[in-house]
Design an enzyme around this catalytic site. Structure first.
Site, PDB file in Angstrom:
ATOM      1  N   ASP A 208       0.813  -1.206   0.000  1.00 27.46           N
ATOM      2  CA  ASP A 208       0.000   0.000   0.000  1.00 27.46           C
ATOM      3  C   ASP A 208       0.856   1.270   0.000  1.00 27.46           C
ATOM      4  O   ASP A 208       0.727   2.118   0.872  1.00 27.46           O
ATOM      5  CB  ASP A 208      -0.894  -0.056   1.262  1.00 27.46           C
ATOM      6  CG  ASP A 208      -1.834   1.127   1.360  1.00 27.46           C
ATOM      7  OD1 ASP A 208      -2.299   1.605   0.320  1.00 27.46           O
ATOM      8  OD2 ASP A 208      -2.103   1.573   2.503  1.00 27.46           O
ATOM      9  N   GLU A 455       3.180  -8.395   7.003  1.00 32.04           N
ATOM     10  CA  GLU A 455       1.921  -9.008   6.592  1.00 32.04           C
ATOM     11  C   GLU A 455       2.068  -9.961   5.414  1.00 32.04           C
ATOM     12  O   GLU A 455       1.372  -9.833   4.394  1.00 32.04           O
ATOM     13  CB  GLU A 455       0.885  -7.923   6.273  1.00 32.04           C
ATOM     14  CG  GLU A 455       0.524  -7.082   7.471  1.00 32.04           C
ATOM     15  CD  GLU A 455      -0.655  -6.143   7.215  1.00 32.04           C
ATOM     16  OE1 GLU A 455      -1.184  -6.110   6.098  1.00 32.04           O
ATOM     17  OE2 GLU A 455      -1.040  -5.446   8.171  1.00 32.04           O
ATOM     18  N   TYR A 508      -6.820  -3.176  12.380  1.00 36.27           N
ATOM     19  CA  TYR A 508      -7.557  -1.939  12.077  1.00 36.27           C
ATOM     20  C   TYR A 508      -9.014  -2.106  12.476  1.00 36.27           C
ATOM     21  O   TYR A 508      -9.910  -2.158  11.633  1.00 36.27           O
ATOM     22  CB  TYR A 508      -7.392  -1.603  10.591  1.00 36.27           C
ATOM     23  CG  TYR A 508      -5.989  -1.130  10.285  1.00 36.27           C
ATOM     24  CD1 TYR A 508      -5.650   0.216  10.420  1.00 36.27           C
ATOM     25  CD2 TYR A 508      -4.994  -2.018   9.917  1.00 36.27           C
ATOM     26  CE1 TYR A 508      -4.370   0.662  10.175  1.00 36.27           C
ATOM     27  CE2 TYR A 508      -3.702  -1.587   9.670  1.00 36.27           C
ATOM     28  CZ  TYR A 508      -3.399  -0.240   9.802  1.00 36.27           C
ATOM     29  OH  TYR A 508      -2.115   0.208   9.569  1.00 36.27           O
ATOM     30  N   GLU A 544       0.781  -1.800  14.158  1.00 37.86           N
ATOM     31  CA  GLU A 544       0.007  -0.831  13.354  1.00 37.86           C
ATOM     32  C   GLU A 544      -1.396  -0.749  13.920  1.00 37.86           C
ATOM     33  O   GLU A 544      -1.974  -1.770  14.313  1.00 37.86           O
ATOM     34  CB  GLU A 544      -0.117  -1.260  11.884  1.00 37.86           C
ATOM     35  CG  GLU A 544       1.129  -1.126  11.069  1.00 37.86           C
ATOM     36  CD  GLU A 544       0.940  -1.568   9.613  1.00 37.86           C
ATOM     37  OE1 GLU A 544      -0.202  -1.509   9.108  1.00 37.86           O
ATOM     38  OE2 GLU A 544       1.938  -1.972   9.006  1.00 37.86           O
TER      39      GLU A 544
HETATM   40  C1  GCB Z   1      -1.506  -2.400   6.709  1.00 36.41           C
HETATM   41  C2  GCB Z   1      -0.208  -2.342   5.994  1.00 36.41           C
HETATM   42  C3  GCB Z   1       0.161  -0.924   5.586  1.00 36.41           C
HETATM   43  C4  GCB Z   1      -1.059  -0.206   5.051  1.00 36.41           C
HETATM   44  C5  GCB Z   1      -2.088  -0.120   6.158  1.00 36.41           C
HETATM   45  C6  GCB Z   1      -3.379   0.561   5.690  1.00 36.41           C
HETATM   46  O1  GCB Z   1      -1.808  -3.349   7.379  1.00 36.41           O
HETATM   47  O2  GCB Z   1       0.833  -2.942   6.706  1.00 36.41           O
HETATM   48  O3  GCB Z   1       1.173  -0.990   4.616  1.00 36.41           O
HETATM   49  O4  GCB Z   1      -0.763   1.068   4.563  1.00 36.41           O
HETATM   50  O5  GCB Z   1      -2.413  -1.426   6.583  1.00 36.41           O
HETATM   51  O6  GCB Z   1      -3.532   1.748   5.894  1.00 36.41           O
HETATM   52  O7  GCB Z   1      -4.187  -0.125   5.082  1.00 36.41           O
END
Ligand code: GCB
Length: 654
Positions: A208, A455, A508, A544
């Site tokens: 990403d 990941e 997330y 994260e």
């Molecule tokens: C993740 C990734 C990261 C992305 C992020 C997102 O899990 O490790 O590279 O930018 O989520 O914002 O989706």
């Protein structure tokens, strides 16, 4: 067709790869430093540039563009180095270009460097993304596979071949990713003539961030004598006030077997504190000042200087010398089932994930940006960051060493999601990259852990053996640091988790899962931690978490993409961190420090907006939330100098 990894094949590959890596390690990759025996000439600035727009992208090789000045074989653009080329012009074809681009420039080399046969002249590229081929005066001198680590070639021989000729450096760089590159990607031809023009293709990636390309870091020439210090490795320890530095110096060159070595350690004031002789041994430092992280101690980032002086007798009996000085921080790192210890004291990561990314420059190194980012991290009270998702410029690690910012050093193993990227070729390349990374960064006290991937599809069957191999290999290269990879898979299905020292988990909640449902974060996060810890009994970093914010968008009650929503996500996570950090959670790294560019897609509004700072480094509301928290944690856990005590009256609420 899937390519399952067979154990025997894998171990054979591993043997070959190990041999390769060891020979590479012996070749050394010391950061270029000036000394009485070494000079540096930077080649940064404007280069001539052309993208090869031919249908097969191969015209440059067919017409041998490297044989003459690039300007003689077609039109050229001015291109700054270092910088990504993508955002420099108004041309969308160049922004989205895939294939070979060509750079060249002429350099004036001091005639002494060419005349004196005792001088080695080395051309070094800090990094170029992704695959590079380098020529000097039309002679191919090196090539390199990988976009984030340095490579170099000795070019004295070429220069001496025609001392009158100007030194022309040509670098061809190709950003095509395959299932075996790191990161992986693949080219897809879209063959439907009703929908796409003939030969139309796209590059699919599984990560990403924008696949910026070009010469991203400094290009320079440096000199050494013909017999020279090729590599230095230090491992530090301490007990009862006595610091120890075990060192190992690799010498290369024709007279290396007759070299004598002296090692001198000086402190910050230039006072000599220890000396030793010979290619390996130990330095003992009485009343050693340890290297401490920022906000953990009154004097963070203390560095000694270790000067290696090599001497050999020249042909006429004269003494030929090489001197190289390495900054050294004395510190230890250990991991227990619940703690991360730096100098035997519990360390809690309150930090950020970053990207090398900014307007116009893309991933090009830029000092003003680097210094601004360090000032922002210190303002925030961040004590650490992860080099998501690839190794950063070594200058950044020097800053971390000096400022006491702790680093989780990540390989470019991001987006290993296709089963074919678990095959032998991928594995061999991954081992090679870990070798290059450890060789480059092993002496940085700020680097406390290696992350071999982000990941990956770690639930796929080949992932177990694959990561067991990569992690074992990394530990063999560097037995002094823990190794991890960053997972977003399920605790029970993750095949690599048994091999990591620290569990790094991304989630997330209320974003990709249960969007908008802030009220589920607490329960789900608690479950996440309990399951991972219950199964593996290893300390956990929330590597994260976060939420996108379009800056300036407000909503109360909070809705996704508003500043208020990001703040609420952060606060909900923080409540759970505060319970679990009394037990086994050893860190929290926000995603992300700043907004960054991505490929275009329906979930990205001119890039990823999960930054707590905008791409121009202005704070969003979440930055103040995090700042208040990080300084509070630092005040609770650290031993801060009085001037850093956080003045709570200055807190601004979002
Ligand atoms: C993740 C990734 C990261 C992305 C992020 C997102 O899990 O490790 O590279 O930018 O989520 O914002 O989706």
């Amino acid at each position: 067709m899937a390519c399952p990894v067979k154990p025997l094949q894998l171990h054979l590959i591993l043997l070959f790869a190990l041999w390769d890596v060891c020979s590479m390690i012996n070749s050394g990759m010391l950061f270029p430093r000036e000394s009485s025996s070494r000079e540096i000439k930077e080649l940064n600035g404007l280069w001539s540039f052309r993208a090869d727009l031919s249908p097969n992208r191969n015209l440059g090789f067919e017409q041998a563009w490297y044989k003459r000045r690039l300007a003689e074989t077609g039109p050229v653009l001015d291109m700054p180095v270092p910088a990504s080329y993508n955002d420099i012009t108004q041309d969308p074809k160049l922004r989205d270009f895939i294939g070979w681009v060509w750079y060249d420039r002429e350099v004036v080399v001091p005639s002494r460097w060419v005349a004196d046969k005792n001088i080695r002249v080395v051309l070094r590229v800090g990094s170029a993304h992704y695959y590079s081929v380098v020529w000097v005066n039309g002679v191919r001198v090196t090539e390199h596979d990988g976009g984030h680590l340095p490579f170099e070639a000795e070019i004295g021989g070429v220069l001496r071949g025609d001392p009158a000729a100007p030194c022309r450096v040509t670098i061809a760089v190709n950003n095509t990713l395959t299932l075996q590159t790191l990161p992986p990607g693949n080219i897809q031809y879209l063959n439907d003539p009703a929908r796409y023009p003939k030969g139309y293709f796209v590059q699919n990636t599984y990560f990403d961030f924008f696949n910026y390309a070009g010469i991203h870091r400094s290009v320079l020439l440096y000199t050494t004598p013909q017999t020279y210090v090729n590599d230095v490795t230090v491992v530090t320890d301490f007990a009862d006030g006595l610091g120890t530095i075990a060192y190992d110096v690799a010498v290369a060159g024709s007279a290396s077997s007759n070299a004598s070595l002296k090692v001198t350690l000086t402190d910050g004031e230039g006072r000599r504190v220890a000396t030793a002789t010979g290619p390996n041994g130990g330095l003992k430092v009485v009343d050693a000042t340890l290297w401490w992280p920022y906000l953990m101690h009154e004097r963070p980032g203390f560095l000694y200087n270790m000067e290696v002086c090599l001497q050999v007798a020249g042909a006429r009996g004269e003494v030929l010398e090489d001197r190289y000085t390495l900054p050294v921080g004395i510190r230890t790192v250990k991991v227990t089932s619940t703690q991360f210890l730096i100098n035997d004291k519990p360390f809690y990561f309150h930090g950020v994930n970053k990207h090398e990314d900014s307007d116009i420059r893309g991933k090009g190194f830029d000092w003003p940006l680097v210094v601004k980012d360090f000032n922002l991290m210190k303002w925030l009270g961040a004590n650490s960051f992860r080099t998501s998702h690839y190794p950063y410029d070594e200058e950044i690690l020097h800053m971390c060493d000096r400022h006491g910012i702790v680093v989780i050093d990540e390989s470019p193993g991001v987006g290993i999601r296709d089963i074919r990227s678990f095959g032998n070729a991928s594995l061999a390349h991954h081992l090679e990259v870990m070798g290059e990374l450890v060789t480059r960064d092993k002496n940085h006290p700020s680097v406390v852990m290696w992350s071999v991937a982000n990941e990956p599809a770690s639930e796929m069957p080949p992932a177990g053996l694959y990561f067991e191999t990569v992690i074992a290999h990394t530990k063999a290269l560097d037995p002094t640091r823990p190794v991890t990879y960053v997972t977003n898979s399920n605790y029970a299905r993750d095949k690599g988790a048994p091999f990591v020292d620290v569990i790094c988990v991304n989630s997330y909640l209320s974003w990709y899962h249960d969007p908008g449902a802030l009220d589920v974060i607490s329960l789900q996060l608690n479950t996440q931690f309990e399951e991972w810890y219950g199964k593996y009994k290893k300390p956990i970093i929330q590597s994260e978490y976060g939420a996108d914010v379009v800056p300036g968008l407000h909503s109360d009650p909070p809705v996704m993409f508003s500043e208020e929503y990001q703040v609420m996500v952060l606060r909900s996570y923080h409540e759970v961190f505060d319970q679990k950090r009394k037990q086994y959670v050893i860190g929290e790294l926000i995603w992300n420090f700043a907004d960054f560019m991505t490929a275009q897609g329906v979930t990205r509004v001119v890039g990823n907006k999960k930054g707590i700072f905008t791409r121009q480094r202005q704070p969003k509301a979440g930055a103040y939330t995090l700042r208040e928290r990080y300084w509070r944690i630092a005040n609770e856990t650290g031993l801060l100098p009085p001037w850093t005590k956080y003045p709570c009256s200055q807190l601004r609420s979002p």
